[in-house]
Every structure is written in structure tokens, then in C-alpha cells.
Write an enzyme that holds these catalytic residues in place. Sequence first.
Site, PDB file in Angstrom:
ATOM      1  N   HIS A 414       1.045  -1.251  -0.073  1.00 53.21           N
ATOM      2  CA  HIS A 414      -0.205  -0.014   0.038  1.00 53.21           C
ATOM      3  C   HIS A 414       0.877   1.355  -0.064  1.00 53.21           C
ATOM      4  O   HIS A 414       0.276   2.351  -0.167  1.00 53.21           O
ATOM      5  CB  HIS A 414      -1.126  -0.072   1.361  1.00 53.21           C
ATOM      6  N   ASP A 418      -2.418   1.905  -4.650  1.00 53.19           N
ATOM      7  CA  ASP A 418      -3.751   2.229  -3.578  1.00 53.19           C
ATOM      8  C   ASP A 418      -4.875   1.155  -3.795  1.00 53.19           C
ATOM      9  O   ASP A 418      -4.696   0.342  -4.754  1.00 53.19           O
ATOM     10  CB  ASP A 418      -4.266   3.505  -3.889  1.00 53.19           C
TER      11      ASP A 418
END
Length: 591
Positions: A414, A418
Site C-alpha cells: 500500500h 492504492d
Amino acid sequence: MERGELLEWAIEEGETIEEGELVAEVESEKSIGEIEAREHGVLRGTYLEPGETVPPGTPIAIIAAADAEIDDLKAEVDAELEDADGGNEPTDDPAAARGSSAEAATDDAASTAESAADAGKVSPRARKRAEELGVDLEGVEGTGYQGAITEDDVERASETDEGATAEVQASPRARKRGEELGVNLATVEGTGYQGSVTEEDVEAAAESVDDAGRSLREERPFDGMRRTIASRLGESYREAVHVTTHREADAEALFAAADAADDALEVDVSVQDVLLLAVSAALEDHPAFNATFEDDTHRLWTDHNLGIAVDVEQGLIAPVLRNVEEKSLEAVARERRELVGAALEGEYTMDDLQGGTFTMTNLGVLGVESFDPIINPPQVAILGIDAVAERPTRGPDDEVEWRRHLPFDLSFDHRVVDGADAARFLETLIERVEEPWSLLPEEVDAEAGVRADTAETEMPDRTVSASNAEGMAGTIEAGSFEWGYDEPEAAGGTETGPTPVDVFLGGLAACLSLSVRFQAEKRDAAVGEIDVTTDAEPEHGAVERVAATVRLESDADEETLERIVDLGERGCHVSQLLREDLPLEFSWERM
């Protein structure tokens, strides 16, 4: 690669070796490698013991002509070894210790007041040998490089300990028991006459190794490939911010495409091969996932080098299938099979494990329905493939049909991408899986695959087969239809389906319901739902009694319903299969 472990020397010091002959074997980054002689000569000196680990590029031996002057080479090696360890703090990791020639090490050992054992300078082989001989490493003088304790040091200390043990007062049975249990009698407190060690003292000392009273079955040193795997997984969890998303695809077209390609091409094609092309196509549309992340830099790669996780004896490895974006399905199928085969046979090389840009791991073959794969650093994502599941699906005409579905688990870093990016990647992958025909070469008849996928129902025409691969469970196939059968646990089954008698009773109940319906429609009788229950006794073994009860939803008079049910029972072809000495006990009632 950060460190390599010397497994064994193929020749002894002073032996002659020809160019290309094996000198030693090393293990690193989940791979076993062979070091070959670059020229003819004699092994004039070695700088490592088997079991010791060093960084890449560290000198391990000198090969030269028997009469060649090698003082300069020795000085060069000593300088490199000094530079390699210069300024390093002592480490607690015994695998990080490095041995060298005894001459260079003795001076260094004498220059430090700290013992080699305290500093963690113990080779893996020396530590293992100490455990075998019951030698306490405290106080053992190391003669290896920079005072490291070598296997020879342990054996010399063991000989000294044996001399000390001989002076210990102990009964003959205690000495024998000590040898059997590997207990050093010098460390045992005696409770016998004048403090002598008894057999009971030895056994008590052996049991006291584990205060919890556990019996040790086996010790597996955490080294080699398992240590590398643990290090990389730890690095992945420490560095990457793991998030996993899950999606499921209708896999019927994927299976049809693989079957069509397997029939058309001159190579065995599996679902995994078509899936590799689907993943590559998704990476083409979402290049941020075909990437690595190192030194705060997100590097997106043109080559689709897909790692394929393979479970081997020593652990999990991921050999790399390179440039998938450029390959045909036939090439992917052939190279993937060769790559995985080499991994399973232990014939893979370091090159096979390097340069991956994205990894796929399949636990579905083991029945796993969902998991969270761990990213293979420095890559930014990994795709998990789960077990195929068959689910009821509503068709275009509101009919319900059973279709195969394939779940996916995408773990991603992450820090780099995203959740929305991951969702879009999975969406593209699902589209490719559900419409895979454009991934196939022209010689594959896509229309044939589509026709097979949407073919009309094939009726069995009273031909039914049953297959039983193992155990008490099996599968019944009748035309396009398939269902399972099994036995209860008490009869050795696993209770995953009806028993054969239950299957027969189901056929009897179905036939009775249809036969009664036929008679009702023939007489224009208003009959709604028809429910038939069949029973057989006893619960297990040969059937001694069969009964059937028909329930009807109708306002027709009793005489009409009685006639319909009676004719329905007489017209049921399945009930006619019952033997003469096993009549059907038949009754009916209104709902």
C-alpha cells in the site's frame, strides 16, 4: 543474494584439479550452486569450512600450480578478508561467522579478551558438533578467522573433556547410560557413594534439559533455504504495508479455452497456462503492479517476468517465467512445464530465481478457499489463486445452473499502489478470465470452445456411469448431469453425498411423482404440488422393506384421486424394478 553457505569441498588441499572440475558446492538464496575450477592447478589453500557463510565475492580458496609462488595471493586474500570484516561489531548470528586459515586467526584470537563463543563467532558445523559431543562452547579457544571456533576446535575440546570425564567417579552403568544419552558426566552432580555419579543421576540430567518434560522427536536446524525464506518473509512484513483484496471470476470460459487449446496445440495446455497470459494482459493495462520498490524508488518494468511459486522439500521457491508478454500460449505452456519440473527435481539454478516482476502462488490445488499471500520483495504485489468452487448461477431466462468460479487474492504494497488501483487490476483480470479467447492463437477454434461452453443439454438415454477413484465416495454421470454418492462414516465413508440406496430411492420418488402427474393431466384433474417420500429399512445393509407416500394438493374428489394415484403407481417404471419378494408399500394423502 546477501550471503552464501559453503556446503562441502569436492577435493582436499594439495590435490590436483583440472579446469572445469568441481571444487565445492555452495547454497544461497534457495539454490544449490557448483563452483568449478577456472584452470588446471592444485588446491593450495582454503579459507572456509563447510557450514560457514560469507557475503558474495569473498575468497574461499587458492588454486595455483604446485610450484607457483602464492605469497602475494595470500596477502591479497588476507587483505580482502580484513576489509570484509573491518569495523563490524560482533554478531549474535552464528551463521554470520566466517572461518579462515588457522595461521591468520590465531593472532587475531590472541588480541581479544572476549571469548569466541561470547562474540557469536562459531561456525554452524562447530556448533552442531559441539551439541553432538556435549562440549560447552564457553572457554573453547577458537583458531579460525578472527578467533572463530571451528569444528576442529570443538573436537580438540571434546578430547580434553573426555579426559576430564574419565576422572569423574561414576559407575560403569552410569558411564554407558551417559554415552547413550549424550550426557557429559563432568556436568552431572553425583548422588551416589562419596558423590559418585549413578545411572539415575545421568537420566535425571538428560531429562532436565527440558523443564517442561517434553520428549524431543527431532531437531531441524534453521539454516540454508529455510533461513533465507524466513529472512525474506520477515523483510517483506517489516518493510511492505500488506493489504489483500479478493475477487471471484466465472471460470467456465477459462476451462473451455484451456480444453480447446489443449486439443488444437501440440503441447499440453492447462488452465494455469491460459491464466498466465491473462495475468500478463492485466499487467499490461496496470503496469504499476509489474514493478519493484527499492531505495524509495518504484520501478515499473517492461518485461513481464512472472514468478510461479513451487513447493519443494526445502521450502517455497518462485522460479521465473520470463517475458510472458512476448510469448505464445504454446511457448508459455512448454516453458512453464519445464521450469516447474526443474524446480521439483532440484535442477533449478540461481538464474531461474532472479529478475521476477510479479509472482503467482496457487494454494487452490490444496483445497484452500482464501488466503493472504505474502509479497515477494522487492516486488510490489502477488496474486493468490484459490480452489475452484461450483456455485448456482441465475441464467438469462431466470433458470439456475451450476457454474465453476475461481477466487483470487491480490496482496499489494500500500506504500506503492492504492486499494482502488488493486480493484481496477482485479477487474481487468476478471474480464480476461471470463473472456479469454483473444489470448489464444488463431489455430485454436474459439467458436468450438464457446459451443462447448453453451452446448445444449445431453440426455443420458438411460446410460449412467459411476466412478470411484478412492475411498467410499464417487461420482455419477448421466449425459450432461453429474452428482456424487458416498457412505456414512460408520460404513467407512465421509458423508459427502447420498448412499447408492438413497440414490435409488430418489429415482423411485421422482418416477412416482411424474407418473402421478401424467395420470392427473391425462384426466384434466386439478392437481397442484405432488410430494413423494420414499423410505427403506433397515438403515444399513440389504433392503428388507420399501415404502412410498404420495401427498397431493388438490380439491378433486376421493375417487378421482384414488384412481390417479393407483394408475400412477402401476405406471412407474422404477417401482417395476423392485424384486417380487420386496413389494412397494404404497399410500397417499392430501396436503
